[in-house]
Design an enzyme around this catalytic site. Structure first.
Site, PDB file in Angstrom:
ATOM      1  N   HIS A  60     150.217 -76.580  66.501  1.00 17.68           N
ATOM      2  CA  HIS A  60     149.937 -75.797  67.625  1.00 17.68           C
ATOM      3  C   HIS A  60     150.235 -74.239  67.380  1.00 17.68           C
ATOM      4  O   HIS A  60     151.616 -74.112  67.563  1.00 17.68           O
ATOM      5  CB  HIS A  60     150.262 -76.328  68.641  1.00 17.68           C
ATOM      6  CG  HIS A  60     149.542 -77.487  69.348  1.00 17.68           C
ATOM      7  ND1 HIS A  60     148.641 -77.734  69.798  1.00 17.68           N
ATOM      8  CD2 HIS A  60     150.536 -78.799  69.164  1.00 17.68           C
ATOM      9  CE1 HIS A  60     148.315 -78.921  70.110  1.00 17.68           C
ATOM     10  NE2 HIS A  60     149.320 -79.653  69.474  1.00 17.68           N
ATOM     11  N   ARG A  62     149.164 -71.380  68.939  1.00 20.28           N
ATOM     12  CA  ARG A  62     148.936 -70.882  70.207  1.00 20.28           C
ATOM     13  C   ARG A  62     148.250 -69.584  70.233  1.00 20.28           C
ATOM     14  O   ARG A  62     148.060 -68.843  71.187  1.00 20.28           O
ATOM     15  CB  ARG A  62     150.561 -70.537  70.744  1.00 20.28           C
ATOM     16  CG  ARG A  62     151.294 -71.782  71.105  1.00 20.28           C
ATOM     17  CD  ARG A  62     150.713 -72.993  71.999  1.00 20.28           C
ATOM     18  NE  ARG A  62     151.759 -73.620  72.328  1.00 20.28           N
ATOM     19  CZ  ARG A  62     151.480 -75.066  72.699  1.00 20.28           C
ATOM     20  NH1 ARG A  62     150.038 -75.321  72.440  1.00 20.28           N
ATOM     21  NH2 ARG A  62     152.304 -75.931  73.052  1.00 20.28           N
ATOM     22  N   ASP A 150     142.355 -82.352  70.472  1.00 20.85           N
ATOM     23  CA  ASP A 150     143.979 -82.815  70.592  1.00 20.85           C
ATOM     24  C   ASP A 150     144.496 -82.034  71.966  1.00 20.85           C
ATOM     25  O   ASP A 150     144.312 -80.828  72.236  1.00 20.85           O
ATOM     26  CB  ASP A 150     144.726 -82.040  69.333  1.00 20.85           C
ATOM     27  CG  ASP A 150     146.073 -82.513  69.559  1.00 20.85           C
ATOM     28  OD1 ASP A 150     146.311 -83.395  69.760  1.00 20.85           O
ATOM     29  OD2 ASP A 150     146.967 -81.573  69.491  1.00 20.85           O
ATOM     30  N   ASP A 303     153.406 -82.384  65.086  1.00 18.37           N
ATOM     31  CA  ASP A 303     152.650 -81.663  66.758  1.00 18.37           C
ATOM     32  C   ASP A 303     153.649 -80.644  67.089  1.00 18.37           C
ATOM     33  O   ASP A 303     154.166 -80.605  68.405  1.00 18.37           O
ATOM     34  CB  ASP A 303     152.773 -83.018  67.571  1.00 18.37           C
ATOM     35  CG  ASP A 303     151.989 -82.771  68.799  1.00 18.37           C
ATOM     36  OD1 ASP A 303     151.331 -81.814  68.964  1.00 18.37           O
ATOM     37  OD2 ASP A 303     152.432 -83.773  69.632  1.00 18.37           O
ATOM     38  N   HIS A 307     156.937 -73.833  73.308  1.00 20.96           N
ATOM     39  CA  HIS A 307     156.711 -73.316  74.832  1.00 20.96           C
ATOM     40  C   HIS A 307     157.876 -72.448  75.005  1.00 20.96           C
ATOM     41  O   HIS A 307     158.980 -72.569  74.331  1.00 20.96           O
ATOM     42  CB  HIS A 307     156.946 -74.227  75.583  1.00 20.96           C
ATOM     43  CG  HIS A 307     155.897 -75.552  75.554  1.00 20.96           C
ATOM     44  ND1 HIS A 307     154.418 -75.085  76.287  1.00 20.96           N
ATOM     45  CD2 HIS A 307     155.697 -76.896  75.123  1.00 20.96           C
ATOM     46  CE1 HIS A 307     153.724 -76.266  75.939  1.00 20.96           C
ATOM     47  NE2 HIS A 307     154.294 -77.218  75.365  1.00 20.96           N
ATOM     48  N   PHE A 321     154.588 -80.650  78.430  1.00 18.91           N
ATOM     49  CA  PHE A 321     154.880 -81.278  77.218  1.00 18.91           C
ATOM     50  C   PHE A 321     154.944 -80.625  75.950  1.00 18.91           C
ATOM     51  O   PHE A 321     154.226 -79.769  75.815  1.00 18.91           O
ATOM     52  CB  PHE A 321     153.503 -82.511  77.260  1.00 18.91           C
ATOM     53  CG  PHE A 321     153.465 -83.246  78.453  1.00 18.91           C
ATOM     54  CD1 PHE A 321     154.386 -84.429  78.491  1.00 18.91           C
ATOM     55  CD2 PHE A 321     152.659 -83.128  79.200  1.00 18.91           C
ATOM     56  CE1 PHE A 321     154.240 -85.383  79.520  1.00 18.91           C
ATOM     57  CE2 PHE A 321     152.359 -84.212  80.217  1.00 18.91           C
ATOM     58  CZ  PHE A 321     153.237 -85.169  80.457  1.00 18.91           C
TER      59      PHE A 321
END
Length: 423
Positions: A60, A62, A150, A303, A307, A321
């Protein structure tokens, strides 16, 4: 044209079943016989391992939508430092990557700001809503390498069937986040002993396993490739093993955190142990190790889910998560799998090279002469302690800060250029 001679390097090339000490030549962006080099920079690689460039199937980045947590520039810098030459960017950005225009935007930023290869995946459904199929033909034309929702999972099995049929017609593999949302609703950790002791609402293993079973049946019926993302339960492993023995076009990945950790870790209430699927029981973790060892699980993927510190510094129930993983995947899995005797070094390299390449339907992913020089260099015995303050990622939400590891990536070459090196 820049030339390099990697002397006395241990070449592990699973696609050619090679594991030997040799000299590797690079001229420009291509692998070249060492004797044909004219004036190379000579690098003594004694004790180091060279392999085809590691691929992370599950990242990810973002951007667009949450550039405070990560950008394509910072995410690819983290990938380079972690030993990855290619990453598959997940489409659950804001807006979602469900149109050709969104894919073109991602590619333009990656071309100007990225330091490793960014391979785009596209949404299976519009806006990841699970209600209407995305324009798969247009996404294929724009250059996606796979389709996935996903972060979400198509609940309507008839729709999932149609998506898979269209994906097959465009030669695009499916990658699925397996979660029956009603079974998982409101859960924040694995449902079991520790969720009871800690007083948290659990997510039952069935939430994953029901969709794993469905996807296997669809793959069998449609005869098309389905890759199951971040499987985490013993029963999921068993079902994948059975499917692969029956030659159903199914593959699966495990993450470093599900390999190294279990749900007991959550007794610390550290939100960096909160991810989806959640950390499972020790029995589930051991089943993942068995699946990796016997070839049921062919891929290790991070994965990588950045954050901000602010978003994670809340009560466990309310934290998002996900954790980051690009800069810790190699040392954590070397420590937990290779140095503990679960996998040989060659088996481990395959989980980051030929395994992901097969999912993406890439043939002949090797470092043979004439191939593009995407190379990962590993020092398998280098001892160090993970320090989140050294990360290239904009985020530092990791449960592995302070972990003592043995082995790490020390060099990453993309298209004949060192994008990261420690030698």
């Amino acid at each position: 044209m820049k030339e390099y001679l990697l002397k006395n390097v241990r070449l592990i090339d699973p696609g050619r079943k090679i594991d030997q000490v040799c000299d590797l030549g690079i001229a420009g962006n291509l692998m070249t016989p060492a004797e044909q080099l004219k004036n190379p920079e000579v690098l003594d690689m004694t004790g180091k391992v060279a392999a085809p460039g590691f691929i992370d199937l599950h990242v990810h980045l973002r951007q667009p939508g949450n550039t405070a947590a990560e950008t394509i520039a910072s995410g690819t810098a983290a990938a380079a430092a972690g030993g990855f030459t290619s990453v598959v960017a997940m489409p659950n950005t804001s807006p979602a990557a469900d149109t050709p225009g969104a894919i073109e935007y991602l590619k333009s930023i990656a071309n100007s700001k990225g330091v490793v290869r960014v391979l785009a995946s596209g949404c299976m459904t519009k806006n990841l809503a699970g209600e209407e199929m995305a324009p798969i033909g247009g996404l294929k034309s724009a250059g996606v390498v796979a389709l996935t929702d996903d972060g979400k999972c198509i609940q309507n099995s008839a729709l999932m069937r149609h998506v898979m049929e269209y994906a097959k017609s465009f030669n695009l593999p499916i990658m699925d986040h397996c979660e029956e949302k009603n079974m998982a609703a409101g859960g924040v950790m694995h449902e079991g002993k520790w969720s009871v002791l800690l007083g948290f609402k659990g997510m039952h293993a069935l939430a994953e396993e029901l969709i794993v079973a469905r996807d296997i049946m669809l793959a069998r019926t449609i005869d098309w490739y389905v890759h199951l993302q971040h499987i985490s339960t013993a029963e999921s492993v068993r079902m994948v093993r059975d499917a692969r023995q029956r030659n159903i076009k199914v593959s699966a990945e495990a993450t470093p955190h599900h390999i190294a950790l279990n749900d007991e870790c959550i007794k610390s209430f550290d939100t960096n142990y909160k991810m989806n699927p959640p950390l499972r029981s020790e029995a589930d973790r051991l089943a993942l190790l068995e699946g990796l060892a016997d070839g049921t699980i062919t891929v290790i993927a991070t994965d990588h889910a950045p954050h901000t510190a602010t978003s994670k510094t809340v009560e466990f129930d309310y934290a998002p998560f996900g954790i980051i993983g690009l800069e810790t995947a190699v040392p954590v899995t070397l420590t937990e799998l290779v140095h503990s005797g679960v996998l040989t070094l060659e088996q481990w390299v395959a989980k980051f090279t030929t395994g992901p390449a097969e999912v993406l339907l890439m043939d002949d992913y090797t470092l043979a002469d004439g191939k593009v020089a995407d190379i990962t260099v590993i020092d398998p015995d280098l001892e160090f302690t993970v320090d989140k303050n050294t990360f290239r990622s904009l985020s530092c939400n990791t449960p592995f800060d302070g972990k003592k590891c043995r082995g790490k990536a020390v060099g990453t070459m993309v298209d004949g250029v060192w994008v990261y090196r420690e030698f």
